[in-house]
Design a protein around this motif. Structure first.
Motif, short mmCIF file in Angstrom:
data_model
loop_
_atom_site.label_atom_id
_atom_site.label_comp_id
_atom_site.label_asym_id
_atom_site.label_seq_id
_atom_site.Cartn_x
_atom_site.Cartn_y
_atom_site.Cartn_z
N UNK A 164 63.25 31.00 47.71
CA UNK A 164 63.24 31.44 49.11
C UNK A 164 63.74 32.87 49.29
N UNK A 165 64.11 33.54 48.21
CA UNK A 165 64.64 34.90 48.36
C UNK A 165 63.77 35.95 47.66
N UNK A 166 62.58 35.58 47.25
CA UNK A 166 61.72 36.52 46.53
C UNK A 166 61.24 37.67 47.41
N UNK A 167 61.28 37.49 48.72
CA UNK A 167 60.79 38.53 49.62
C UNK A 167 61.81 39.65 49.85
N UNK A 168 63.06 39.48 49.39
CA UNK A 168 64.09 40.49 49.62
C UNK A 168 63.73 41.77 48.86
N UNK A 169 63.69 42.89 49.57
CA UNK A 169 63.32 44.15 48.95
C UNK A 169 64.46 44.78 48.16
N UNK A 170 65.70 44.60 48.62
CA UNK A 170 66.82 45.23 47.92
C UNK A 170 68.10 44.46 48.17
N UNK A 171 68.90 44.37 47.10
CA UNK A 171 70.22 43.73 47.19
C UNK A 171 71.32 44.77 47.00
N UNK A 172 72.42 44.57 47.70
CA UNK A 172 73.66 45.29 47.44
C UNK A 172 74.75 44.26 47.16
N UNK A 173 75.57 44.52 46.17
CA UNK A 173 76.67 43.61 45.81
C UNK A 173 77.99 44.25 46.19
N UNK A 174 78.95 43.42 46.54
CA UNK A 174 80.25 43.96 46.96
C UNK A 174 81.13 44.39 45.80
N UNK A 175 80.70 44.10 44.56
CA UNK A 175 81.48 44.48 43.39
C UNK A 175 80.60 44.41 42.15
N UNK A 176 81.09 44.97 41.06
CA UNK A 176 80.36 44.85 39.80
C UNK A 176 80.32 43.40 39.34
N UNK A 177 81.38 42.66 39.66
CA UNK A 177 81.41 41.24 39.34
C UNK A 177 80.23 40.51 39.97
N UNK A 179 77.51 41.93 41.24
CA UNK A 179 76.28 42.53 40.72
C UNK A 179 75.83 41.79 39.46
N UNK A 180 76.78 41.48 38.57
CA UNK A 180 76.46 40.75 37.35
C UNK A 180 75.96 39.34 37.63
N UNK A 181 76.54 38.68 38.61
CA UNK A 181 76.08 37.32 38.95
C UNK A 181 74.68 37.33 39.55
N UNK A 182 74.41 38.32 40.39
CA UNK A 182 73.06 38.44 40.97
C UNK A 182 72.04 38.62 39.85
N UNK A 183 72.37 39.44 38.88
CA UNK A 183 71.46 39.66 37.76
C UNK A 183 71.29 38.38 36.93
N UNK A 184 72.38 37.68 36.72
CA UNK A 184 72.34 36.48 35.88
C UNK A 184 71.65 35.30 36.58
N UNK A 185 72.00 35.05 37.84
CA UNK A 185 71.49 33.87 38.53
C UNK A 185 70.13 34.10 39.17
N UNK A 186 69.94 35.26 39.78
CA UNK A 186 68.72 35.51 40.54
C UNK A 186 67.73 36.41 39.82
N UNK A 187 68.15 36.99 38.68
CA UNK A 187 67.31 37.93 37.93
C UNK A 187 66.88 39.12 38.80
N UNK A 188 67.81 39.64 39.60
CA UNK A 188 67.54 40.77 40.47
C UNK A 188 68.58 41.86 40.25
N UNK A 189 68.17 43.09 40.45
CA UNK A 189 69.10 44.21 40.39
C UNK A 189 69.78 44.38 41.76
N UNK A 190 70.94 45.00 41.75
CA UNK A 190 71.67 45.26 43.00
C UNK A 190 72.50 46.53 42.84
N UNK A 191 72.60 47.30 43.91
CA UNK A 191 73.53 48.42 43.93
C UNK A 191 74.91 47.87 44.30
N UNK A 192 75.96 48.56 43.93
CA UNK A 192 77.32 48.13 44.26
C UNK A 192 77.83 48.97 45.43
N UNK A 193 78.20 48.29 46.51
CA UNK A 193 78.83 48.92 47.67
C UNK A 193 80.08 48.11 48.00
N UNK A 194 81.23 48.66 47.69
CA UNK A 194 82.47 47.92 47.93
C UNK A 194 82.69 47.69 49.42
#
Length: 378
Positions: A164-177, A179-194
């Motif tokens: 249900x989240x394949x339509x998201x164009x871009x992710x931002x993560x609140x931390x590198x921690x 960001x790593x989970x997004x990559x691992x669980x969702x196979x998506x890249x994310x920028x880090x914005x604290x």
């Protein structure tokens, strides 16, 4: 204490987000509680896009937050049970409203990132992620989803979460921690914005607060099991120092029992005001934070007051605390390992601690968030 007024101003961030002024914008957040860190972030985002429509699943009882539009779940009994509501959340976000928007920005720690308010060909979707749902993806961190009976439902909801989240164009993560989970669980890249922290408020305490003797340890947060307030009390006992426990939550009765049996004075402060919390930070010898957090706004607030942090060398603390300069980090669960560090906080410099907190100001967030939105929408 150093000044926290340097760097980009919130007004500059708002000007950059002015590019959305001609667009219809929806901001969505999960359920809205009273004092959570994710709610603070959502308020900051809303301040950058003041014309946006704001949606939540529901508001907790007693929350005064004007302008929030609640989903149909708010009119059902499940609003009182997040566990019962969880399987309904993805479909709720798909049936939120018939309105369509040019831009949809979600503030997500469960399923808000799955919201869909228009086809992705014409609607731009951005999601700021506090964490992929812990009880869904990482139950070892949060016991609410760790029961073996929930293994099959958890896997089913994980599949829904990704699909249900394949339509998201871009992710931002609140931390590198995260960001790593997004990559691992969702196979998506994310920028880090604290996340934004009101370091200006916490650093600008009255003179009387600044002059306190710093003669106790401090624990702050929601009183739930994974926050480990029982360990905080045990650390204070091992250090032979009084401790103040500030916050609220379902473990209050258990914490009061521990406080009564403790070998050191334990003071319980329920729902302190922001002014009182600032006063507590300024009077503390150190903030104890022995918990694996995604980011952790509380340790930054403490550092804004010149208060060192003693915590675990995992998660967000690796990004917010400079080990040996603004606090001490230890990879252990033995209270004695943490307690030994309380004697070393005198080695740390208050100005250096405050300067570190300034990196996470609301102004810094506004600039980074605005740049991300401009890149994706522009």
């Amino acid at each position: 204490m150093v000044s926290t007024t340097t760097g980009p101003t919130p007004q500059a961030g708002q000007r950059r987000l002015g590019a959305l002024s001609g667009s219809s914008v929806a901001l969505v957040h999960e359920w809205f509680g009273a004092t959570g860190g994710s709610e603070q972030v959502f308020r900051n985002i809303a301040g950058l896009v003041p014309h946006a429509e704001r949606f939540v699943l529901w508001k907790d009882r007693g929350v005064e937050e004007p302008g929030l539009r609640e989903s149909w779940l708010a009119r059902t009994p499940v609003r009182h049970s997040k566990a019962l509501a969880l399987p309904l959340m993805p479909m709720t976000w798909r049936t939120l409203t018939r309105q369509r928007f040019d831009v949809v920005i979600s503030s997500s720690h469960a399923f808000a990132h799955t919201v869909k308010l228009g086809p992705p060909e014409t609607t731009r979707y951005l999601s700021y992620v506090h964490a992929p749902a812990r009880y869904l993806w990482s139950p070892a961190f949060d016991g609410r989803g760790s029961s073996p009976l929930l293994a099959l439902p958890r896997r089913a909801l994980q599949a829904v979460d990704v699909r249900f989240s394949r339509h998201v164009h871009s992710y931002a993560a609140n931390s590198r921690e995260v960001q790593g989970r997004i990559r691992h669980y969702w196979r998506r890249d994310a920028v880090v914005i604290n996340p934004p922290v009101d370091v200006a408020f916490f650093s600008s305490a009255p003179a009387a607060d600044r002059a306190q003797p710093r003669d106790y340890l401090l624990g702050v947060g929601r009183w739930i099991p994974y926050k480990k307030f029982d360990l905080i009390i045990a650390i204070a006992e091992a250090a032979g120092l009084p401790v103040v426990i500030a916050g609220s939550g379902p473990e209050e009765v258990d914490l009061r029992r521990l406080a009564e049996r403790a070998d050191v004075p334990v003071t319980i402060e329920v729902r302190p005001s922001r002014e009182r919390l600032r006063q507590l930070y300024w009077g503390a010898r150190a903030l104890l934070f022995p918990v694996h957090e995604d980011f952790g706004i509380i340790p930054v607030e403490a550092q804004a007051c010149g208060t060192p942090v003693i915590g675990i060398s995992r998660g967000g603390l690796l990004e917010t605390v400079v080990d040996g300069e603004t606090g001490f980090l230890v990879d252990a669960t033995d209270p004695r390992d943490f307690a030994a560090l309380t004697a070393r906080v005198g080695e740390l410099h208050q100005d250096r601690i405050g300067a570190n907190a300034a990196r996470f100001s609301e102004a810094a967030f506004a600039a980074a968030f605005s740049g991300w939105v401009a890149d994706v929408v522009g």
